[in-house]
Design an enzyme around this catalytic site. Sequence first.
Site, PDB file in Angstrom:
ATOM      1  N   LEU A 203       5.179   5.033   3.857  1.00 47.91           N
ATOM      2  CA  LEU A 203       5.707   4.682   2.569  1.00 47.91           C
ATOM      3  C   LEU A 203       5.368   3.125   2.229  1.00 47.91           C
ATOM      4  O   LEU A 203       5.621   2.322   3.151  1.00 47.91           O
ATOM      5  CB  LEU A 203       7.363   4.765   2.813  1.00 47.91           C
ATOM      6  CG  LEU A 203       8.169   4.811   1.655  1.00 47.91           C
ATOM      7  CD1 LEU A 203       7.984   6.014   0.553  1.00 47.91           C
ATOM      8  CD2 LEU A 203       9.579   4.779   2.047  1.00 47.91           C
ATOM      9  N   HIS A 204       4.444   3.188   1.252  1.00 50.96           N
ATOM     10  CA  HIS A 204       3.925   1.869   0.990  1.00 50.96           C
ATOM     11  C   HIS A 204       3.761   1.565  -0.576  1.00 50.96           C
ATOM     12  O   HIS A 204       3.395   0.624  -0.963  1.00 50.96           O
ATOM     13  CB  HIS A 204       2.651   1.615   1.606  1.00 50.96           C
ATOM     14  CG  HIS A 204       1.703   2.231   1.079  1.00 50.96           C
ATOM     15  ND1 HIS A 204       1.269   3.562   1.270  1.00 50.96           N
ATOM     16  CD2 HIS A 204       0.442   1.932   0.323  1.00 50.96           C
ATOM     17  CE1 HIS A 204       0.212   4.037   0.760  1.00 50.96           C
ATOM     18  NE2 HIS A 204      -0.299   2.674   0.272  1.00 50.96           N
ATOM     19  N   ARG A 205       3.672   2.572  -1.563  1.00 50.08           N
ATOM     20  CA  ARG A 205       3.335   2.289  -2.808  1.00 50.08           C
ATOM     21  C   ARG A 205       4.399   1.637  -3.676  1.00 50.08           C
ATOM     22  O   ARG A 205       5.486   1.874  -3.457  1.00 50.08           O
ATOM     23  CB  ARG A 205       3.501   3.939  -3.573  1.00 50.08           C
ATOM     24  CG  ARG A 205       2.377   4.298  -4.368  1.00 50.08           C
ATOM     25  CD  ARG A 205       1.937   5.555  -4.477  1.00 50.08           C
ATOM     26  NE  ARG A 205       0.714   5.883  -3.539  1.00 50.08           N
ATOM     27  CZ  ARG A 205      -0.311   5.340  -3.504  1.00 50.08           C
ATOM     28  NH1 ARG A 205      -0.812   4.522  -4.451  1.00 50.08           N
ATOM     29  NH2 ARG A 205      -1.112   5.652  -2.587  1.00 50.08           N
ATOM     30  N   ASP A 279       3.798   8.759   0.913  1.00 52.65           N
ATOM     31  CA  ASP A 279       3.210   8.567  -0.516  1.00 52.65           C
ATOM     32  C   ASP A 279       1.799   8.213  -0.661  1.00 52.65           C
ATOM     33  O   ASP A 279       1.606   7.727  -1.780  1.00 52.65           O
ATOM     34  CB  ASP A 279       4.203   7.626  -1.314  1.00 52.65           C
ATOM     35  CG  ASP A 279       4.407   6.182  -0.584  1.00 52.65           C
ATOM     36  OD1 ASP A 279       3.510   5.934   0.419  1.00 52.65           O
ATOM     37  OD2 ASP A 279       5.170   5.195  -1.033  1.00 52.65           O
TER      38      ASP A 279
END
Length: 367
Positions: A203-205, A279
């Site tokens: 998860l990094h967006r 993501d």
Amino acid sequence: MKFLLVAGARPNFMKIAPILDAFRPHLDLHQVILVHTGQHYDGRMSADFFRDLGIPEPDINLGVGSGSHAEQTAKVMVAFEKVCLEHRPDWVIVVGDVNSTLACAITAKKLGVRVAHIEAGLRSRDMSMPEEINRVCTDAVSDLLFTTDRLASENLRCEGVAKDSIRFVGNVMIDTLYAQLPRARALPLPDGCRPGEYVVMTLHRPSNVDSLATLAPLIGVISELANRLPVVFPIHPRTRRNIDEFGLRVDHPGLRLCEPLGYLSFLALVAQSRMVLTDSGGIQEETTVLGVPCLTMRSNTERPITCEAGTNVLVGIDPARIRAAFEDVLVGKAGKGVIPELWDGHAAERIIDELLTTKFSETHSLC
Ligand code: UD1
């Protein structure tokens, strides 16, 4: 001919590795200079990938580091212009959709240097995504556009790109996956992870992790799912920073946070997982080839082939939807999918063949 090959951020490195390999038999006649922009600079986001993938030290490192989008893009442009003027390349090759991709493509084009874009034509149609802006603008200035699927080629045709400039060649990231899978499979899984009995999450967006209002419910639902199966969560520096800043609790027993993993450890982990929640863009493709169910926490994808042909399902960020899709996978409702056309491990060879044999009219290079 002289080629400048550009890489800047983590998802670029697995794309340049097979390009460098495919160039190797031609280095008596042609020269390749590897330029790292320094967009990603932490060992775990960069050097570990060079080591895992056997990529040589970059010939040039622009060392631009982090910054706002404008700052980072501008710093790459200023530094890369000097490199182009000094080395006078025939081609600049860029991959993917990160800020470094866009910065170097524009810089080269304005100097009259030909640009080849690998992974062209992907479109999410979501211009709030920085990568979509990078994709559209990079493709608009590229001379040769290499696509991973026919839909991407079609996107380019619809935008008015000449058919002659588009080459459907397959997926270089999958070249790397096939090349490295045997080494990855030989690695042990982390303690407590048994094949098929854990979930991997990334998860990094910015749209998911930069505000408390989106990040908190996502961490909440993941912690809840971690009661069913352990969730291994290699955590991007941006996400780590925001979790700390927002004071979110991530100490649930089933949720196993770790530092970002190298390419081989991550591939080993994904290949044997029950499912992936992500993501990321590239992971949607890797899970498709590995036949691992992928729940993508976004409302759109620039890689629709992974949903049409592969194992990917868009679940958005609504906890109820994520929960339901997770249960579907657990009860065996996820489709296995098929491997998309030309994702066969030989995309880079096709690209080099095209680059070395296609005849182009003279350009007026300013270099
Ligand atoms: C970039 C790409 C994104 C890609 C992602 C993979 C763009 C617009 N985005 O996003 O498409 O999916 O890489 O990781 O190019 N940081 C570190 N160490 C590093 C690099 C970054 O600590 O080595 C931190 C910095 O605080 C930085 C933040 O992470 O501000 C974000 O880095 P940046 O390169 O701006 O964007 P990513 O979110 O990594």
